[in-house]
Design a protein around this motif. Structure first.
Motif, mmCIF file in Angstrom:
data_model
loop_
_atom_site.group_PDB
_atom_site.id
_atom_site.type_symbol
_atom_site.label_atom_id
_atom_site.label_comp_id
_atom_site.label_asym_id
_atom_site.label_seq_id
_atom_site.Cartn_x
_atom_site.Cartn_y
_atom_site.Cartn_z
ATOM 1 N N LEU A 102 0.843 -1.191 0.000
ATOM 2 C CA LEU A 102 0.000 0.000 0.000
ATOM 3 C C LEU A 102 0.879 1.241 0.000
ATOM 4 O O LEU A 102 1.962 1.240 0.599
ATOM 5 C CB LEU A 102 -0.896 0.015 1.248
ATOM 6 N N ASP A 103 0.423 2.300 -0.665
ATOM 7 C CA ASP A 103 1.160 3.552 -0.553
ATOM 8 C C ASP A 103 0.815 4.210 0.788
ATOM 9 O O ASP A 103 -0.010 3.689 1.553
ATOM 10 C CB ASP A 103 0.881 4.487 -1.736
ATOM 11 N N GLN A 104 1.440 5.319 1.094
ATOM 12 C CA GLN A 104 1.278 5.935 2.416
ATOM 13 C C GLN A 104 -0.167 6.315 2.711
ATOM 14 O O GLN A 104 -0.650 6.138 3.841
ATOM 15 C CB GLN A 104 2.183 7.165 2.532
ATOM 16 N N MET A 125 -5.291 4.965 5.562
ATOM 17 C CA MET A 125 -6.733 4.708 5.517
ATOM 18 C C MET A 125 -7.058 3.300 5.998
ATOM 19 O O MET A 125 -8.013 3.090 6.759
ATOM 20 C CB MET A 125 -7.249 4.919 4.091
ATOM 21 N N ALA A 126 -6.234 2.320 5.573
ATOM 22 C CA ALA A 126 -6.470 0.926 5.989
ATOM 23 C C ALA A 126 -6.275 0.760 7.487
ATOM 24 O O ALA A 126 -7.012 0.013 8.141
ATOM 25 C CB ALA A 126 -5.532 0.000 5.218
ATOM 26 N N LYS A 127 -5.300 1.470 8.031
ATOM 27 C CA LYS A 127 -5.015 1.374 9.459
ATOM 28 C C LYS A 127 -6.188 1.869 10.291
ATOM 29 O O LYS A 127 -6.461 1.348 11.386
ATOM 30 C CB LYS A 127 -3.756 2.178 9.791
ATOM 31 N N GLN A 128 -6.909 2.870 9.789
ATOM 32 C CA GLN A 128 -8.023 3.461 10.523
ATOM 33 C C GLN A 128 -9.362 2.790 10.224
ATOM 34 O O GLN A 128 -10.363 3.065 10.894
ATOM 35 C CB GLN A 128 -8.128 4.957 10.186
ATOM 36 N N ASN A 129 -9.386 1.900 9.249
ATOM 37 C CA ASN A 129 -10.638 1.256 8.839
ATOM 38 C C ASN A 129 -11.010 0.145 9.826
ATOM 39 O O ASN A 129 -10.361 -0.898 9.892
ATOM 40 C CB ASN A 129 -10.463 0.671 7.433
ATOM 41 N N ILE A 173 -1.875 -3.935 6.955
ATOM 42 C CA ILE A 173 -0.858 -3.002 6.445
ATOM 43 C C ILE A 173 0.550 -3.611 6.481
ATOM 44 O O ILE A 173 1.536 -2.891 6.321
ATOM 45 C CB ILE A 173 -0.869 -1.665 7.224
ATOM 46 N N LEU A 174 0.636 -4.914 6.698
ATOM 47 C CA LEU A 174 1.951 -5.550 6.655
ATOM 48 C C LEU A 174 2.533 -5.438 5.252
ATOM 49 O O LEU A 174 1.828 -5.581 4.255
ATOM 50 C CB LEU A 174 1.843 -7.022 7.073
ATOM 51 N N ARG A 175 3.842 -5.219 5.182
ATOM 52 C CA ARG A 175 4.502 -4.912 3.921
ATOM 53 C C ARG A 175 5.385 -6.056 3.435
ATOM 54 O O ARG A 175 5.899 -6.847 4.228
ATOM 55 C CB ARG A 175 5.373 -3.665 4.074
ATOM 56 N N ASN A 176 5.565 -6.092 2.135
ATOM 57 C CA ASN A 176 6.621 -6.909 1.556
ATOM 58 C C ASN A 176 7.921 -6.123 1.670
ATOM 59 O O ASN A 176 7.996 -4.967 1.247
ATOM 60 C CB ASN A 176 6.321 -7.202 0.083
ATOM 61 N N LEU A 177 8.932 -6.712 2.266
ATOM 62 C CA LEU A 177 10.231 -6.065 2.426
ATOM 63 C C LEU A 177 11.228 -6.695 1.450
ATOM 64 O O LEU A 177 11.323 -7.921 1.363
ATOM 65 C CB LEU A 177 10.721 -6.205 3.868
#
Length: 350
Positions: A56-58, A63-67, A309-313
């Protein structure tokens, strides 16, 4: 609306609950649909689907974090998990069940215990909200794995990828050798942590401040209630299902950190956990099924990050397929070692 639509993809794991309902209300091959979906359909499909490495972009992440829909999905799991348990208990009363029907229903309940009872509890157990932590403990009760709440948060995340962590598989260790290590080791570790916590607050062993002791009493009471209302055989089969759920969780632990280790910085301490200390998979079906658990490096790098919101690193080691397929592969140690040792050699070259 777009964020709401995106959150709905995490309803796809509930397919297993639907198949579980069919399992508990039908006989014959229907009792194996959830198992076939998880261990045949998904691994085969993921061999052909390309992994999705996008993040996800910033703005999307904020938005996802607050949903809150993402949280409500997890809360709904608690309702479905205990509904499934009741269906499982009642389904065992049928007189026409064959041994294969009973085994299929018990293994399906075990799948639910591992996939939802422990895995979703893992996600909620990292939250600081007491309500969500209570839900985590409740889900762990459905799998008789409440010690996980103590050991995972205070033990595994501290000692991961070191010899001090019973949940980290050593190089060359088969999953069959790993299971006793982690099942016994994490249970004993939870007791040690709980006793150490008691000493910090100067409280006695026999007290309600001993969280591990309280967990054992709650679980014993839960099994006793099942025995009283549904009988001895149902209680035994539930314990078997819970054990299967525990084995599934520990199989995930096996593939998540196999052969990876942190460097010592002093005699008693290790380097900080880095992305290259956990195996990852960006294969979409496995990611959704386990609520992004397979983006494991980011979870260990910052345990408070919510699943959505976990990311691919980029520097996180990647498995050749999804978690369900890798768990199956681990059951065949020669094939597992052949593939994973090649992947480990690639990591050394980076």
């Amino acid at each position: 609306m777009q964020q709401l639509t995106k959150s709905f993809k995490y309803l796809s794991p509930f397919i297993i609950y639907i198949l579980g309902w069919i399992t508990f209300t039908h006989t014959g091959i229907s009792c194996w649909l959830a198992m076939l979906y998880t261990w045949v359909f998904i691994p085969i499909v993921e061999l052909f689907l390309k992994p999705d490495r996008r993040n996800l972009d910033q703005v999307e992440e904020a938005m996802a974090k607050q949903n809150v829909v993402y949280d409500y999905i997890l809360y709904f799991v608690v309702v479905l998990q205990f509904t499934s348990l009741l269906m499982f208990f009642n389904s065992l009363k049928e007189n026409s069940l064959s041994y294969l029907d009973i085994i299929g229903r018990t293994m399906t309940m075990g799948l639910l215990c591992g996939t939802f009872g422990i895995n979703v509890a893992h996600e909620l157990g990292h939250r600081v909200n007491r309500f969500e932590q209570l839900l985590a403990k409740t889900l762990l009760l459905s799998s008789l794995y409440m010690h996980f709440f103590i050991e995972h948060n205070k033990g595994h995340h501290k000692h991961v990828a070191t010899p001090d962590d019973p949940s980290t598989a050593k190089y060359g260790q088969s999953v069959y050798a790993f299971w006793p290590q982690t099942l016994v080791g994490t249970y004993m570790s939870a007791w040690k942590i709980s006793i150490a916590d008691l000493k910090k607050i100067n409280k006695p062993f026999w007290s309600f401040y001993n969280e591990m002791l309280v967990f054992q009493l709650i679980q014993l009471a839960f099994v006793l209630l099942i025995f009283i209302f549904w009988g001895l055989m149902t209680a035994i089969l539930f314990v078997c299902a819970a054990f299967i759920g525990g084995l599934l969780l520990e199989s995930v632990n096996y593939i998540e950190h196999y052969g990876l280790s942190r460097k010592k910085t002093t005699v008693t301490s290790y380097e900080r956990v880095q992305p290259h200390h956990s195996w990852n998979s960006n294969h979409v079906l496995g990611r959704l099924m386990l609520f992004e658990l397979s983006r494991h490096s980011d979870h260990h790098y910052l345990a408070s990050r919510k699943y959505q919101i976990l990311r691919n690193l980029d520097d996180a080691p990647q498995m050749p397929t999804g978690y369900p397929g890798m768990i199956l592969l681990s059951l065949f140690p020669p094939a597992w070692f052949y593939i994973m040792h090649k992947e480990l050699e690639k990591q050394k070259e980076l």
